[in-house]
Design an enzyme around this catalytic site. Structure first.
Site, PDB file in Angstrom:
ATOM      1  CG  HIS A 199      -1.845  -1.160   1.257  1.00  0.00           C
ATOM      2  ND1 HIS A 199      -1.545  -2.288   1.992  1.00  0.00           N
ATOM      3  CD2 HIS A 199      -3.015  -1.410   0.631  1.00  0.00           C
ATOM      4  CE1 HIS A 199      -2.517  -3.174   1.820  1.00  0.00           C
ATOM      5  NE2 HIS A 199      -3.412  -2.669   1.013  1.00  0.00           N
ATOM      6  N   GLY A 216      -7.044   9.041  12.618  1.00  0.00           N
ATOM      7  CA  GLY A 216      -8.387   8.658  13.051  1.00  0.00           C
ATOM      8  C   GLY A 216      -8.855   9.455  14.257  1.00  0.00           C
TER       9      GLY A 216
END
Length: 575
Positions: free
Chosen positions: A217, A555
């Protein structure tokens, strides 16, 4: 960079449509991804794989006879949602049970595990084997924490071959676990990858340098060195992997191995062949017997310049299954012929009904929609910054993932409101839409949170401060149970815990909801900022913990932004 796209947000969906159109002999669409074009024989085990898009041929390109029965295909670099995994699994199920297998990433684990629970609740025998082949992502003592990279293919192939040979679910699971234990991979990169519409790569490697131990990723590597010669790279790869043999292997001498040299996007076949020539010589010098070597692209990362080597250590049983026929869009052995079964037709139609709601709850649903619209607006305004924060030690997709989720939640909430939904139902439907479209860890967790809050609010009366507080407490319990994070792990939990505790304490002493909520949002904002001083202990950032020091958790930061934005709507009386 990625040059050819229409709307970047629609890239994955359009890619999947084009992939299906180009491969109708092999695959057909299913809710959440693709399944084989031909129907599996009744009673066969269905091997369902999956992950984020952007890694072709993983994952749709590996669906076909002798390999996977279906693939759940998430958005770009984001795990498929629970709904996608469930939809593909139901479409692929032939009555012999389902084996879910995928790379070890937090979002994938959350969503595949949730889908497994659903399938089991519906009477489907469902098992899971997580691929953990990347030796650079965790120590041997913690190999269960390792990522899954190009070694996915060996596990998928063994499981698929066993299933198509008629093995039962117990045996398919055993063989998949054995294949995972016998698989080791190690990768390097020379430059980062750029997602469609992005102006900068997810990470950069200084000119003339090579990042060591990258993930698929675009996660930064664990070290850097000058770019070696092809022979030098081959030696590094082989020596690293021979230093991490499977359990029970005292030596590599006399052992058989399937080597897979994988290009990650921009390293061309000619370069790979030069490197493989040296790999073959080093393996021979180590006394290793090479079986069926593979050189090509098996798990890519858009336009990343890099390569990985996988060594799959086989015995008679595993070698037979590896060499067994298969026929997929991207990986073939011995010419199995697939027969098209036409388009997928759902077995049953789900009636989409809005439950009856009290007028007060229906009125409050409009305020809940306002809070969701404020959420989407603040995420849109901060998406680039959230991506930048996430890219420091992660994959940089937090902003775009939150955008997809919030946008889908607002659209679904508007539809629910137009049909007379109460506040609870509106939030529950928004939760499912967020989880489905966002994918990844954040998508799953926001789905859990909003659903818990919606369940607490209900449709029988106007929401009260007590119900809202109880819903937030339930949301916190849900994400801690689902995501396993605790305070101090450098996750969104570090912001949510003080938010929930402050809200509950303020409501308990009779403060109005807007006052209590805004006080809690202020505390959450401070807690989110304080995560800059923490080292991550979970998720993709964990292997690069030191790099995240000085940067808050994406987050936690996005939660604080949302809490503050919703608080403003409460103050204005809009929610």
């Amino acid at each position: 960079m990625t040059r050819l796209f229409n709307d970047p947000i629609a890239f994955a969906a359009e890619m999947i449509d084009g992939f299906v159109a180009a491969n109708r002999r092999h695959v057909r669409p299913a809710p959440g991804g693709v399944v084989r074009a031909e129907r599996s024989a009744p009673g066969r085990v269905a091997v369902v794989i999956g992950g984020g898009s952007g890694h072709y041929p993983a994952f749709g390109g590996l669906v076909g006879p002798g390999l996977a029965a279906g693939a759940a295909m998430g958005n770009l670099f984001a795990s498929p949602s629970t709904q996608q995994v469930h939809g593909v699994s139901r479409a692929a199920d032939a009555g012999g049970g389902v084996l879910l297998t995928y790379g070890n990433y937090a979002g994938d684990v959350l969503n595949f595990d949730a889908a497994q629970e659903q399938l089991r609740g519906e009477g489907v025998d469902c098992r899971t084997v997580v691929v953990t082949d990347d030796v650079a992502s965790a120590s041997r003592a913690e190999k269960h924490k390792r990522r899954g990279i190009a070694g996915d293919l060996t596990v998928f192939k063994i499981a698929g071959a066993a299933a198509d040979a008629g093995s039962d679910l117990d045996e398919v699971e055993r063989l998949a676990r054995l294949a995972n234990e016998r698989t080791r991979s190690f990768g390097v990169a020379f430059s980062g990858c750029t997602l469609p519409g992005a102006s900068h790569p997810l990470f950069e490697v200084p000119s003339g340098r090579m990042a060591i131990g990258l993930g698929i990723h675009g996660e930064p590597g664990i070290g850097e060195t000058d770019i070696p010669t092809a022979d030098g790279l081959a030696r590094l790869m082989v020596e690293t992997l021979l230093g991490d043999l499977p359990d029970g292997y005292a030596t590599a001498v006399g052992r058989r191995v399937v080597p897979l040299l994988n290009g990650l996007g921009s390293v061309k076949y000619e370069e790979l062949f030069v490197v493989y020539g040296s790999i073959a010589r080093y393996l021979d010098a180590a006394g290793v017997e090479v079986v069926d070597p593979q050189v090509g692209e098996f798990c890519t990362s858009f336009d990343m310049a890099g390569a990985s080597l996988t060594l799959f250590w086989v015995d008679d049983e595993l070698e037979r299954l590896w060499l067994a026929p298969c026929d997929t869009p991207a990986f073939r052995k011995n010419g199995v012929v697939a027969v098209s079964a036409g388009e997928y037709t759902p077995a049953e139609t789900v009636i989409d009904e809005i439950p009856a709601a009290a007028p007060a709850s229906q009125k409050a649903a409009g305020s809940v929609l306002g809070a969701l619209e404020a959420t989407a607006a603040v995420i849109d305004a901060n998406a680039d910054d959230l991506g930048r924060i996430d890219a420091v030690a992660g994959d940089g997709d937090h902003g775009i993932g939150m955008q997809r989720g919030a946008t889908a939640a607002v659209a679904e909430a508007r539809e629910a409101l137009s049909r007379g939904a109460g506040a609870g139902t509106l939030l529950i439907r928004a939760a499912d839409a967020w989880s489905d479209k966002a994918g990844g860890t954040s998508g799953a967790l926001w789905g859990v949170m909003l659903r818990a809050l919606g369940t607490a609010l209900g449709d029988d009366a106007a929401p009260t401060a007590v119900r809202v507080s109880a819903g937030v407490t339930a949301a916190l319990a849900g994400i801690q149970k689902f995501g396993k994070a605790e305070v101090g792990d450098k996750t969104m939990v570090d912001a949510i815990v003080p938010f929930a505790e402050t809200l509950a304490a303020s409501v308990a002493v009779g403060q109005p909801l807007d006052v209590a909520w805004n006080a809690a949002a202020e505390i959450a904002t401070g807690a989110a900022a304080a995560t800059a001083d923490l080292l991550p202990r979970m998720g993709r950032a964990r292997p690069h913990a030191e790099k995240s020091l000085g940067t808050p958790d994406a987050g936690a930061h996005s939660f604080a932004l949302i809490a503050t934005a919703v608080g403003k709507t409460l103050t204005r009386g809009e929610a």
